[in-house]
Design an enzyme around this catalytic site. Structure first.
Site, short mmCIF file in Angstrom:
data_model
loop_
_atom_site.label_atom_id
_atom_site.label_comp_id
_atom_site.label_asym_id
_atom_site.label_seq_id
_atom_site.Cartn_x
_atom_site.Cartn_y
_atom_site.Cartn_z
N LEU A 25 -13.91 24.86 -20.01
CA LEU A 25 -13.56 26.15 -20.57
C LEU A 25 -13.06 27.01 -19.41
O LEU A 25 -13.74 27.17 -18.40
CB LEU A 25 -14.78 26.78 -21.23
CG LEU A 25 -14.58 27.86 -22.28
CD1 LEU A 25 -13.64 27.40 -23.38
CD2 LEU A 25 -15.92 28.28 -22.88
N ASP A 26 -11.84 27.54 -19.55
CA ASP A 26 -11.22 28.31 -18.48
C ASP A 26 -12.10 29.49 -18.07
O ASP A 26 -12.84 30.04 -18.90
CB ASP A 26 -9.85 28.84 -18.91
CG ASP A 26 -8.83 27.73 -19.09
OD1 ASP A 26 -9.03 26.65 -18.51
OD2 ASP A 26 -7.83 27.96 -19.80
N PRO A 27 -12.01 29.95 -16.82
CA PRO A 27 -12.79 31.11 -16.39
C PRO A 27 -12.56 32.35 -17.26
O PRO A 27 -13.49 33.12 -17.49
CB PRO A 27 -12.30 31.34 -14.95
CG PRO A 27 -11.87 29.99 -14.49
CD PRO A 27 -11.28 29.32 -15.69
N ALA B 71 -12.09 32.43 -20.36
CA ALA B 71 -12.60 32.20 -21.71
C ALA B 71 -14.12 32.30 -21.74
O ALA B 71 -14.80 32.07 -20.74
CB ALA B 71 -12.15 30.83 -22.22
#
Length: 372
Positions: free
Chosen positions: A96-98, A100
């Protein structure tokens, strides 16, 4: 689905462990991958503060579905949870992207053997698209590459969404973890190289416009299969509408069997760990059973004698009227306890992954199989 063999109410299995396995899962899903985290060995340990006691690691088996806060990387999140539990081994089931927030399933111990089942499951995202700018990363971190004064109406957006539902061809973002000639695409893009990524088929189960907050922002919900990039959806919708767009907010609400009801915020997890350390709580209450990741496959209960054979890696003959009438992958239990992942074929039960759940596991109130 539960199927049983004769005399399946028996004692727990006995025998030696099949041994710890390396948690080396590859990043198979652009916005979802697996990043194992282990204790650093060798010289790195010399950087410990003088006089700081070394915390003993322990066997912890199960899932923690962290409600990851914005600004934290998935790798850092795993490291934090692993430290809180003093766990020997941990990894996540979908990057999960930073930027997000939302569900980051973290597998510990023997749960790492079930990570692929979560990776292959559906994902659901709630996200906001900012119209008027396309960025090279397809999110707010990137450089603006295209602009437009056009702003789409809710009607125009809704009419377009069926084109992005079902099996579609999608070109991944330049800034993605896909490998190009052995290099990650995002590394090449950061070095200024033009990355040519080929379109690939992905499955979008549904894509809905939830809200038009103002002329420049639209809120969507998407449920999609493995390999889908939500950032690419925002990019492609903006291009067709002629207004351009990028993701400015993203939250994951479902990963395989794990939904929002399973998520635990980091602050709550830290508070629980503090209470457990003082004897006022139980860390097992924060764990979901290893087999939670296996909800979509059948369970098969076996006898103690068959369990002993499977634990040694030996196949078991399935015969008689109580033999299961199915084939393919099953997870095997003995006295309600997870034993192995196995394949049924040609009248045999063949073990593929054997579990050794000695150590800290989910509390009995969260164990879905205790009555099998």
């Amino acid at each position: 689905m539960i199927v049983t063999t004769a005399n399946s109410t028996i004692e727990p299995p006995i025998g030696d462990s099949d041994g710890a396995e390396e948690n080396n899962f590859s990043n198979a899903n652009g916005d979802a991958g697996v990043a194992p985290v282990r204790e650093q060995q060798g010289r790195g340990n010399k950087q410990r503060h003088q006089g700081q006691p070394r915390r003993d690691k322990r066997d912890v088996h199960g899932w923690v579905v962290l409600d990851k806060p914005i600004g934290m990387t998935s790798t850092h999140a795993v490291a934090v949870v692993k430290r809180l539990f003093q766990a020997k081994r941990a990894g996540h089931a979908g990057t999960l992207d930073p930027l997000a927030s939302g569900g980051l399933p973290i597998a510990m111990g023997e749960a790492t053997k079930t990570v692929p089942f979560v990776m292959d499951g559906r994902k659901r995202y709630r996200f906001t698209v900012c119209w008027g700018e396309e960025r090279d990363t397809d999110d707010t971190e990137g450089r603006v590459v295209k602009t437009s004064d056009i702003r789409p109406s809710a009607e125009a957006i809704s009419e377009l969404l069926p084109q992005f539902t079902g099996m579609i061809e999608q070109t991944p973002p330049q800034y993605s973890a896909i490998k190009v000639q052995g290099e990650r695409a995002y590394d090449l893009a950061r070095d200024g190289e033009i990355v040519e990524l080929k379109p690939r088929p992905v499955k979008i189960y549904h894509l809905t416009l939830l809200e038009q907050t103002d002329s420049s922002h639209s809120v969507f919900e998407a449920e999609c299969g493995k390999g889908t990039y939500v950032r690419a959806l925002a990019r492609d919708i903006g291009r067709i509408l002629g207004c351009y767009g990028h993701i400015c907010a993203l939250r994951r609400t479902l990963v395989g069997p794990f939904g929002e009801a399973d998520m635990i915020p980091l602050e709550q997890l830290e508070a629980l760990c503090d209470r457990a350390a003082s004897g006022e709580g139980n860390l097992a209450d924060a764990l979901l059973p290893v087999e939670t990741a296996l909800d979509d496959i059948p369970a098969l209960a076996v006898t103690r004698a068959d369990a002993a054979r499977l634990h040694r890696g030996q196949a078991v003959l399935l015969r008689g009227r109580d033999a299961p009438n199915c084939s393919g992958t099953v997870y095997v239990t003995v006295a309600g306890r997870l034993l192995a992942l196995a394949e049924i074929g040609n009248g045999e039960l063949i073990p593929k992954r054997v579990f050794n759940l000695t150590g800290l596991t989910a509390s009995s109130s969260r164990n879905q199989n205790e009555s099998v």
